[in-house]
Design a protein around this motif. Structure first.
Motif, short mmCIF file in Angstrom:
data_model
loop_
_atom_site.label_atom_id
_atom_site.label_comp_id
_atom_site.label_asym_id
_atom_site.label_seq_id
_atom_site.Cartn_x
_atom_site.Cartn_y
_atom_site.Cartn_z
N PHE A 1 0.83 -1.20 0.00
CA PHE A 1 0.00 0.00 0.00
C PHE A 1 0.86 1.26 0.00
O PHE A 1 0.60 2.22 -0.73
N LEU A 2 1.89 1.27 0.82
CA LEU A 2 2.78 2.44 0.86
C LEU A 2 3.50 2.64 -0.48
O LEU A 2 3.70 3.77 -0.94
N SER B 1 4.38 5.56 -5.37
CA SER B 1 4.50 5.54 -6.83
C SER B 1 3.54 6.53 -7.47
O SER B 1 3.89 7.23 -8.45
N TRP B 2 2.32 6.60 -6.97
CA TRP B 2 1.34 7.53 -7.53
C TRP B 2 1.81 8.96 -7.32
O TRP B 2 1.74 9.80 -8.22
N LEU C 1 0.66 -1.90 -9.47
CA LEU C 1 0.73 -2.03 -8.02
C LEU C 1 -0.65 -2.23 -7.41
O LEU C 1 -0.80 -2.94 -6.40
N MET C 2 -1.64 -1.60 -8.05
CA MET C 2 -3.00 -1.78 -7.56
C MET C 2 -3.43 -3.22 -7.71
O MET C 2 -4.08 -3.80 -6.81
N ILE C 3 -3.06 -3.83 -8.83
CA ILE C 3 -3.39 -5.26 -9.04
C ILE C 3 -2.69 -6.13 -8.00
O ILE C 3 -3.28 -7.04 -7.42
N VAL C 4 -1.39 -5.80 -7.77
CA VAL C 4 -0.64 -6.56 -6.75
C VAL C 4 -1.29 -6.39 -5.38
O VAL C 4 -1.40 -7.35 -4.59
N LEU C 5 -1.77 -5.16 -5.08
CA LEU C 5 -2.42 -4.91 -3.80
C LEU C 5 -3.70 -5.73 -3.67
O LEU C 5 -3.96 -6.33 -2.62
#
Length: 580
Positions: free
Chosen positions: A30-31, A36-37, A56-60
């Motif tokens: 999440f961090l 990154s955003w 990263l959202m998919i990984v989250l």
């Protein structure tokens, strides 16, 4: 491969560690997503969907789903080792996918391989940490080759061909170096935890060893080869009267005297493989009490069989030896008494006839003649002989007791009143009594109790020919027993005299027949009491009596058969404690 289970003290701690890993993984992702955003927006807080890191959202999202699965499996299965292995395997695969989707060889998330390898060292063994480092190298290499050869689509800017090999080589080297360091860390951690567990086990063993030694009901002492005391258990302190702190570092000869001959015997027996020999010695406690000790000596051997010290195991044999002496005394009394009691009866008949004949002759003899004085001597000696026979029969014959509830204080006061009018009491004699200010009641024969007190006080006075103090102390021991102490400051007795004190016709320190204390012993025994004698030659004597307040369910003296007069055992036998 072996899971580093030694890192955890129990399964509860292991479960908490796994939960921390699951939640920590999600928090890190999440961090990274937020960072990154923010990075993609150039630090501008007005976020745009165009710059949103969807990978990263998919990984989250995947991690959230896996977290649910991990927690569910954690509650269902106790095979924690494989759960952690699978989690790190999925982490490596997710990192590989993220690196592919975020720039291939130029992805900023290549460092996540190093993070995963480093964290694995806290949960896995050194071999498993190296395995995941090697797996990271393999996946990254396969990804780089596939991208370079065009086998899969590239989502980043392909670097120049001359730079591709150095990039791959640099990352592989970093993975391997970090893997080796992490494996070393895992190994050191494992060794540290093993050392910690070993230390804890040794501490527990030492505590168990100390508890076993302290709970042994025999005195136990260890010394070095020079005989200096090293350990001293609680029973040893109880028997000897010395504390462990007082005796540590002291020579063993302070307790057992010269033991050189005993040691020579011990080492000879040890070489032949026989059992340790037993020795006995006399010991004087700090309270000046004589104790008979039986002990054995065993060499304290090291792992290679070399003697490093000595082990002394000993017991207090005082009461046992006293009981043995009581048994021997009873055997002697039973044998002699049966004959002597019959002889005493037979002697009284001719003695009475002789006395009557002498009295007739005396009446016919002039009082001033020498024959009259000789007859007077015969009559006086016949009276003395008759008194001896009466005392002996009193001792030998079973007594018919009239038990009732009496106040012991009154019996002591009556005895002192009689003594004050007795020729045995001189001006330099002092009589003292320490009595409670309330009634002390016991079930006893009043006449026999007073006879005990009379005999003991007269003996005490006769042991103080030059004057002294006689003290009688009365106290209650709870609700079931009382204690009476007779203490004089007289000439005292030797150990031999104390040992034979209650035998009839034993050597008397007061010049009597030696039957008075034998009668005392019988009466005390008949009342199911105990008698204890402590005496220092030249420094007085203390005689302690203890009686039960009630004779519940016990055989009364008038129920004892005639044949048991000399050897009837009692529930509580008298014992002797001698002081040198």
């Amino acid at each position: 491969m072996k899971f580093n289970r030694d890192f955890f003290s129990n399964e509860t701690e292991l479960t908490q560690k796994i939960q921390t890993l699951i939640i920590g993984r999600l928090l890190v992702i999440f961090l990274m997503l937020v960072a990154s955003w923010l990075y993609n927006n150039g630090g501008n807080l007005k976020f745009s969907a165009n710059n949103f890191p969807f990978e990263l959202m998919i990984v989250l999202l995947i991690s959230v789903g896996l977290m649910i699965v991990y927690f569910f499996v954690l509650r269902l299965s106790e095979n924690f080792e494989w759960q952690i292995r699978i989690q790190f395997l999925l982490d490596i695969l997710l990192v590989t996918w993220l690196v592919w989707r975020t720039g291939d060889l130029t992805s900023p998330f290549i460092m996540l391989y190093i993070v995963a390898i480093g964290i694995s060292s806290f949960f896995l063994s050194a071999r498993e940490t190296l395995f995941f480092a090697a797996l990271s190298v393999l996946l990254f290499t396969v990804l780089a080759i596939a991208i370079t050869t065009g086998s899969i689509r590239s989502f980043g800017v392909m670097p120049e061909t001359s730079k591709i090999v150095p990039i791959i080589a640099f990352n592989i080297t970093a993975f391997l170096v970090v893997g080796l360091l992490a494996a070393r860390l895992a190994d050191r951690r494992s060794s540290g935890e093993k050392l910690k567990e070993t230390t804890k086990t040794l501490a527990n063993l030492r505590l168990l060893h100390e508890r076993i030694i302290e709970s042994i009901r025999s005195g136990l002492i260890t010394t070095d080869l020079e005989g200096n005391i090293f350990t001293f258990n609680a029973t040893a302190a109880e028997i000897t009267g010395f504390s462990a702190a007082e005796m540590r570092g002291e020579p063993i000869s302070k307790l057992f005297g010269d033991i050189n001959l005993s040691l020579e015997n011990v080492f000879e027996i040890t070489e032949t493989g026989e059992h340790p020999a037993r020795f006995e010695t006399d010991f004087m406690t700090p309270q000046e009490e004589f104790v008979r000790i039986g002990y054995s000596i065993t060499p304290l051997l090291s792992e290679n069989g070399e003697a490093k010290g000595l082990i002394f195991s000993f017991q207090d044999l005082t009461e046992i030896r006293t009981m043995e002496e009581n048994v021997r005394r009873k055997d002697r009394l039973a044998a002699v008494g049966r004959v002597a009691a019959g002889l005493a009866h037979e002697i009284r008949n001719p003695l009475g006839a002789m006395r009557g004949a002498i009295q007739v002759l005396q009446s016919q003899t002039p009082p001033e003649s020498s024959q009259a004085s000789l007859m007077e001597i015969i009559l006086r000696e016949s009276d003395r002989l008759n008194k001896i026979i009466i005392n002996f029969l009193t001792y030998a014959r079973p007594r018919i007791s009239n038990f009732s509830e009496i106040d012991v204080r009154e019996a002591i006061n009556d005895t002192f009143t009689l003594l004050k009018h007795s020729p045995d009491v001189q001006e330099n004699h002092k009589l003292e009594s320490v009595l409670p200010d309330y009634e002390v009641l016991v079930s006893a024969d009043p006449t026999q109790i007073k006879q005990i007190f009379w005999n003991l006080t007269r003996n005490a006075l006769q042991a103080m020919p030059n004057g002294g103090v006689l003290t009688v102390h009365l106290e209650e021991l709870g609700k079931e027993r009382i204690r009476i102490q007779f203490t004089d400051s007289g000439c005292g007795m030797s150990p031999t005299q104390v040992e034979r004190l209650f035998e009839p016709f034993s050597d008397s320190t007061t010049g009597g027949t030696g039957l008075g204390l034998s009668i005392v012993y019988q009466i005390v025994r008949d009342h199911h009491g105990t008698i204890n004698v402590r005496s220092i030659e030249g420094n007085g004597t203390t005689i302690t009596l203890e009686f039960p307040t009630e004779l519940r369910g016990q055989k009364l003296p008038n129920e004892i058969e005639a044949g048991e007069a000399f050897a009837q055992p009692s529930r509580l036998e008298g014992f002797l404690t001698v002081k040198k």
